[in-house]
Scaffold this motif. Structure first.
Motif, PDB file in Angstrom:
ATOM      1  N   GLU A 174      20.937 -86.159 -36.368  1.00  0.00           N
ATOM      2  CA  GLU A 174      20.238 -86.356 -37.661  1.00  0.00           C
ATOM      3  C   GLU A 174      19.970 -87.840 -37.892  1.00  0.00           C
ATOM      4  N   THR A 175      21.004 -88.645 -37.679  1.00  0.00           N
ATOM      5  CA  THR A 175      20.872 -90.081 -37.918  1.00  0.00           C
ATOM      6  C   THR A 175      19.904 -90.694 -36.909  1.00  0.00           C
ATOM      7  N   LEU A 176      20.030 -90.276 -35.655  1.00  0.00           N
ATOM      8  CA  LEU A 176      19.139 -90.820 -34.621  1.00  0.00           C
ATOM      9  C   LEU A 176      17.686 -90.493 -34.945  1.00  0.00           C
ATOM     10  N   ALA A 190      18.520 -88.668 -29.290  1.00  0.00           N
ATOM     11  CA  ALA A 190      18.862 -87.412 -29.979  1.00  0.00           C
ATOM     12  C   ALA A 190      18.780 -86.243 -29.000  1.00  0.00           C
ATOM     13  N   ILE A 191      17.748 -86.269 -28.123  1.00  0.00           N
ATOM     14  CA  ILE A 191      17.600 -85.200 -27.116  1.00  0.00           C
ATOM     15  C   ILE A 191      18.813 -85.202 -26.178  1.00  0.00           C
ATOM     16  N   GLU A 192      19.227 -86.403 -25.813  1.00  0.00           N
ATOM     17  CA  GLU A 192      20.383 -86.537 -24.923  1.00  0.00           C
ATOM     18  C   GLU A 192      21.640 -85.934 -25.569  1.00  0.00           C
ATOM     19  N   VAL A 193      21.853 -86.282 -26.832  1.00  0.00           N
ATOM     20  CA  VAL A 193      23.058 -85.803 -27.538  1.00  0.00           C
ATOM     21  C   VAL A 193      23.036 -84.281 -27.658  1.00  0.00           C
ATOM     22  N   LEU A 194      21.898 -83.738 -28.120  1.00  0.00           N
ATOM     23  CA  LEU A 194      21.822 -82.290 -28.341  1.00  0.00           C
ATOM     24  C   LEU A 194      21.777 -81.534 -27.022  1.00  0.00           C
ATOM     25  N   GLY A 195      21.103 -82.136 -26.037  1.00  0.00           N
ATOM     26  CA  GLY A 195      21.022 -81.506 -24.717  1.00  0.00           C
ATOM     27  C   GLY A 195      22.387 -81.452 -24.050  1.00  0.00           C
ATOM     28  N   ALA A 208      25.202 -73.981 -28.862  1.00  0.00           N
ATOM     29  CA  ALA A 208      23.862 -74.044 -29.456  1.00  0.00           C
ATOM     30  C   ALA A 208      23.804 -73.158 -30.695  1.00  0.00           C
ATOM     31  N   SER A 209      23.086 -73.631 -31.690  1.00  0.00           N
ATOM     32  CA  SER A 209      22.924 -72.870 -32.938  1.00  0.00           C
ATOM     33  C   SER A 209      21.483 -73.070 -33.407  1.00  0.00           C
ATOM     34  N   PRO A 210      21.038 -72.281 -34.401  1.00  0.00           N
ATOM     35  CA  PRO A 210      19.675 -72.517 -34.914  1.00  0.00           C
ATOM     36  C   PRO A 210      19.474 -73.982 -35.297  1.00  0.00           C
ATOM     37  N   ARG A 211      20.514 -74.585 -35.866  1.00  0.00           N
ATOM     38  CA  ARG A 211      20.374 -75.963 -36.326  1.00  0.00           C
ATOM     39  C   ARG A 211      20.165 -76.927 -35.151  1.00  0.00           C
ATOM     40  N   THR A 212      20.964 -76.766 -34.068  1.00  0.00           N
ATOM     41  CA  THR A 212      20.817 -77.672 -32.925  1.00  0.00           C
ATOM     42  C   THR A 212      19.444 -77.456 -32.269  1.00  0.00           C
ATOM     43  N   SER A 213      18.978 -76.184 -32.208  1.00  0.00           N
ATOM     44  CA  SER A 213      17.664 -75.902 -31.608  1.00  0.00           C
ATOM     45  C   SER A 213      16.560 -76.563 -32.411  1.00  0.00           C
ATOM     46  N   VAL A 214      16.666 -76.466 -33.733  1.00  0.00           N
ATOM     47  CA  VAL A 214      15.629 -77.032 -34.596  1.00  0.00           C
ATOM     48  C   VAL A 214      15.591 -78.553 -34.439  1.00  0.00           C
ATOM     49  N   LEU A 215      16.774 -79.176 -34.457  1.00  0.00           N
ATOM     50  CA  LEU A 215      16.816 -80.639 -34.323  1.00  0.00           C
ATOM     51  C   LEU A 215      16.313 -81.075 -32.947  1.00  0.00           C
ATOM     52  N   LEU A 216      16.677 -80.288 -31.931  1.00  0.00           N
ATOM     53  CA  LEU A 216      16.205 -80.607 -30.586  1.00  0.00           C
ATOM     54  C   LEU A 216      14.676 -80.501 -30.537  1.00  0.00           C
ATOM     55  N   GLY A 217      14.158 -79.445 -31.155  1.00  0.00           N
ATOM     56  CA  GLY A 217      12.705 -79.263 -31.207  1.00  0.00           C
ATOM     57  C   GLY A 217      12.038 -80.447 -31.887  1.00  0.00           C
ATOM     58  N   LEU A 218      12.630 -80.901 -32.960  1.00  0.00           N
ATOM     59  CA  LEU A 218      12.066 -82.027 -33.714  1.00  0.00           C
ATOM     60  C   LEU A 218      12.061 -83.294 -32.849  1.00  0.00           C
ATOM     61  N   ALA A 219      13.165 -83.508 -32.124  1.00  0.00           N
ATOM     62  CA  ALA A 219      13.256 -84.687 -31.257  1.00  0.00           C
ATOM     63  C   ALA A 219      12.218 -84.599 -30.133  1.00  0.00           C
ATOM     64  N   VAL A 220      12.069 -83.392 -29.595  1.00  0.00           N
ATOM     65  CA  VAL A 220      11.092 -83.180 -28.513  1.00  0.00           C
ATOM     66  C   VAL A 220       9.671 -83.430 -29.028  1.00  0.00           C
ATOM     67  N   ALA A 221       9.400 -82.931 -30.243  1.00  0.00           N
ATOM     68  CA  ALA A 221       8.068 -83.138 -30.849  1.00  0.00           C
ATOM     69  C   ALA A 221       7.795 -84.624 -31.035  1.00  0.00           C
ATOM     70  N   ARG A 222       8.818 -85.353 -31.427  1.00  0.00           N
ATOM     71  CA  ARG A 222       8.662 -86.804 -31.609  1.00  0.00           C
ATOM     72  C   ARG A 222       8.300 -87.500 -30.293  1.00  0.00           C
ATOM     73  N   GLN A 223       8.671 -86.873 -29.193  1.00  0.00           N
ATOM     74  CA  GLN A 223       8.357 -87.426 -27.875  1.00  0.00           C
ATOM     75  C   GLN A 223       6.944 -87.023 -27.433  1.00  0.00           C
ATOM     76  N   GLY A 224       6.257 -86.283 -28.271  1.00  0.00           N
ATOM     77  CA  GLY A 224       4.891 -85.871 -27.972  1.00  0.00           C
ATOM     78  C   GLY A 224       4.824 -84.585 -27.161  1.00  0.00           C
ATOM     79  N   ARG A 225       5.968 -83.934 -26.929  1.00  0.00           N
ATOM     80  CA  ARG A 225       5.967 -82.689 -26.132  1.00  0.00           C
ATOM     81  C   ARG A 225       5.849 -81.502 -27.099  1.00  0.00           C
ATOM     82  N   ILE A 226       4.633 -81.383 -27.639  1.00  0.00           N
ATOM     83  CA  ILE A 226       4.423 -80.424 -28.742  1.00  0.00           C
ATOM     84  C   ILE A 226       4.622 -78.967 -28.307  1.00  0.00           C
ATOM     85  N   ASP A 227       4.094 -78.597 -27.144  1.00  0.00           N
ATOM     86  CA  ASP A 227       4.227 -77.193 -26.703  1.00  0.00           C
ATOM     87  C   ASP A 227       5.692 -76.799 -26.544  1.00  0.00           C
TER      88      ASP A 227
END
Ligand code: SF4
Lengths: 284, 399
Positions: free
Chosen positions: A133-135, A144-149, A156-175
């Motif tokens: 969250e802080t990252l 953040a991807i490293e930590v959650l990965g 894994a939980s819905p929350r970790t998946s969502v945060l991971l998705g958000l971090a991935v999106a920030r990296q431009g990996r939208i799909d």
């Protein structure tokens, strides 16, 4: 007649002249308080504390100034104490208290070293979530991807998946982010924070409709006393910038909480009631 | 003698109405049944529900003494529900409507209803430590000025009592009143009683007809029925009047015929003593102790703002037991008198381990609620204590 006009003018001038004199202390206090807030946002704790004590001493009847000062005074003391040698439990309770304060005031840079240390000690899913969250708040999505990965499948939980998705999106990996959003499996029983982050993830992947739906759910699940804080956070969140000026977003921000703040037990279970300090039950 | 009773009834009803509606006081604190309801929580937990106070115990004690001497005179002279119910019936009687007299056995059977009712009320009240039936209570609807937790059912019950009182004499007092159920065992041993001198009795039966509690006065030598209100209507109804067959007094002691003035004097004395005691000896309505008492203790007497109710007293305890940097190592006991505005609290502590300043810090500083993950601000302010004053010079100095 002329005499009357002169008298009225004189009285008017006296009244006008006395307004700044009367409003003076309150205005000074408000100014000092605003300065304190700005200094706090810059993580200048000692300076902010001085500004808050000025506000509290200038406008002695203002409880908000007093309480803000008391809380920051304690945080400043805690910041000093946490540096000293102490038991792990004591350290952890102080670290969590400070972390909550930093996040409430969006001073994420101060939260990061604490979150790192907490995660180092715990290596648990919830400490990973806190750190991620802080990252993310500091735009450090790769880390953040490293930590959650680093979490195992069972963690894994819905929350970790969502945060991971958000971090991935920030990296431009939208799909990839979209796929994670689809797989997140956020059930109706999820908490308001999970829905809020899902709203951010959906917004980041271009699903504005889905984002607003999740945001609405998040507001509905937030207790009334915490709603304003969440609204302010959503307003300032860059993830929603694509539709922040839309009427739908404005409408969503007005969503009311659908949960009760807890009914008054008239004293038997006040220990955990969020309204216990202000309910005043028993007052005549 | 009936006039004297009416004056007393009118006086107490006026006092109740004025106290509630004019002075907007908390009349619930003077309800003897409140004392019965609060007893268990006070003994087991050391505290009282918000609207009750130690005055409820004093008034209950006063009413019990009154009952042991004057039987259920509280119901016949002081209770507002009894007065309203009785006067309503008298009102319709003046219009020529005669009250329905139920067969004796049916009346006695109905009068048993109040015992299971009081058992249910006390069971749930003691179990939950809450006044769970308050929302249904017609008396509370009146004395709380339609309090927040009043339900529609309180008015259904009130309507029932009003309608019933127009048909039968004091139906609620006879059949359902939970306080009557508590008082009856004491009243049974009441010191004074109605005596009928058989030799002087002409057997007209007027005393029995006049009795609001349907006691067959004309058939007994002494009225030992617990439900006797000492209203003296039977004496008034006797054709021979005060010198006739029916009299009131302590049988076999200092003469059985006592003037009604004594009855009223005892009644007022019990009430006044109970009220005075509640002001002179105000026991704390909230007490909580932690740990063992050391050889030497000290106390801090504080006037605390926002210590309004039991809930806030619990919260104050929470602050006194905090385990963060403002922990009070030698905290032993909290005794509080919660109430509106600024309320009194007495804190006992070990002077070798902490001092008054530590206690004041603990009460006023915010704390982190680890369970809720929230910072909570203290709602308490201590009179004469300026928490800003501790920050002179270095604002970040540890206390
Ligand atoms: S027995 Fe006499 S004093 Fe007792 S309640 Fe009946 S009328 Fe009143």
């Amino acid at each position: 007649m002329q005499h009357k006009v002169v008298v009225n003018l004189f009285v008017g001038c006296v009244v006008l002249a006395s307004v700044p004199a009367l409003a003076g202390p309150a205005e000074d206090a408000a100014r000092a308080f605003a300065d304190g807030k700005a200094l706090l946002a810059e993580a200048k704790f000692d300076e902010a504390l001085k500004a808050f004590v000025t506000a509290a001493r200038t406008d002695v009847g203002n409880q908000e100034y007093h309480q803000t000062f008391f809380m920051l005074r304690q945080v400043v003391r805690m910041r000093k104490r946490i540096q000293r040698k102490q038991g792990p439990d004591q350290w952890m309770s102080m670290a969590r208290a400070l972390r909550t304060f930093y996040h409430d005031h969006r001073i994420y840079s101060e939260s990061l070293p604490l979150d790192r240390k907490i995660h180092e000690q715990h290596l648990a899913p919830d400490s990973a979530v806190m750190l991620a969250e802080t990252l993310l708040a500091l735009d450090k999505s790769a880390e953040a991807i490293e930590v959650l990965g680093g979490l195992g499948k069972k963690d894994a939980s819905p929350r970790t998946s969502v945060l991971l998705g958000l971090a991935v999106a920030r990296q431009g990996r939208i799909d990839e982010a979209r796929a994670l959003a689809g797989k997140a499996n956020v059930g109706n029983d999820a908490g308001p924070r999970v829905f809020y982050e899902l709203a951010r993830l959906r917004a980041a992947t271009g699903d504005s409709q889905g984002s607003l739906e999740a945001l609405t759910r998040s507001f509905e699940l937030t207790p009334p006393s915490r709603l304003d804080v969440l609204r302010a956070e959503a307003k300032d969140c860059t993830d929603f910038s694509a539709f922040a000026s839309s009427a739908d977003f404005t409408k969503t921000l007005k969503t009311q909480s659908s949960i009760e703040e807890s009914g008054c037990s008239k004293g038997s279970t006040c220990g955990n009631c969020p309204k216990r300090a202000t309910c005043g039950c028993g007052k005549e | 003698m009936i006039t004297a009773r009416r004056v007393v009834q009118f006086g107490f009803l006026t006092l109740t109405v004025a106290g509630v509606f004019l002075f907007r006081g908390n009349a619930e604190r003077w309800c003897p049944f409140g004392g019965v309801e609060a007893l268990h929580t006070y003994v087991t937990e050391g505290n009282l529900t918000c609207s009750l106070a130690v005055s409820n115990f004093y008034i209950l004690a006063g009413v019990l003494v009154m009952t042991l001497t004057l039987r259920r005179a509280f119901c016949g002279y002081m209770c507002p529900i009894g007065t309203i119910s009785e006067w309503l019936q008298r009102g319709v009687a003046r219009l020529g409507v005669r009250p329905v007299r139920l067969p004796y056995k049916l009346d006695r059977t109905l009068s048993l209803l109040k015992y299971p009712l009081v058992a249910i009320i006390l069971f749930f009240t003691y179990k939950t430590a809450e006044l769970v039936f308050r929302g249904f209570d017609p008396c509370y609807a009146l004395i709380s000025r339609h309090g927040e937790d009043i339900t529609f059912w309180a008015y259904v019950v009130s309507g029932g009592i009003i309608a019933g009182s127009l048909i039968v004499v004091m139906p609620f007092c006879r059949w359902l009143c939970p306080l009557a159920a508590v008082l009856n065992p004491f009243s049974r041993f009441g010191f004074t009683r109605i005596t009928r001198t058989e030799e002087a009795c002409v057997d007209c039966g007027k005393c029995a007809v006049a009795c609001p509690m349907a006691i067959p006065v004309n058939k007994v030598r002494q009225v030992t029925a617990a439900r006797c209100l000492s209203c003296l209507s039977c004496i008034e109804a006797c054709p021979a009047g005060e010198t006739g067959a029916v009299s009131w007094g302590p049988p076999g002691l200092v003469g059985r015929r006592w003037p009604v003035g004594i009855l009223i004097a005892v009644l007022l004395f019990c009430t006044a003593t109970a009220v005075a005691a509640s002001y002179l000896f105000p026991l704390p309505s909230f007490t909580k102790t932690r740990g063992r008492k050391p050889a030497e203790t000290a106390t801090a007497e504080l006037a605390i703002h926002n210590l309004a109710c039991r809930g806030n007293a619990n919260l104050l305890m929470y602050y006194l037991e905090r385990d963060d940097m403002f922990e009070i190592p030698g905290f032993i006991k909290l005794e509080a008198w919660p109430g509106p505005g600024t309320a009194r609290a007495r804190i006992t502590y070990d002077p070798l381990r902490c001092d008054e300043a530590t206690i004041k810090h603990a009460i006023t500083e915010p704390y982190y609620d680890a369970l809720g993950g929230l910072w909570r601000l203290s709602p308490f302010q201590i009179e004469g204590y300026d928490p800003l004053g501790t920050t002179e010079g270095d604002t970040t100095r540890d206390p």
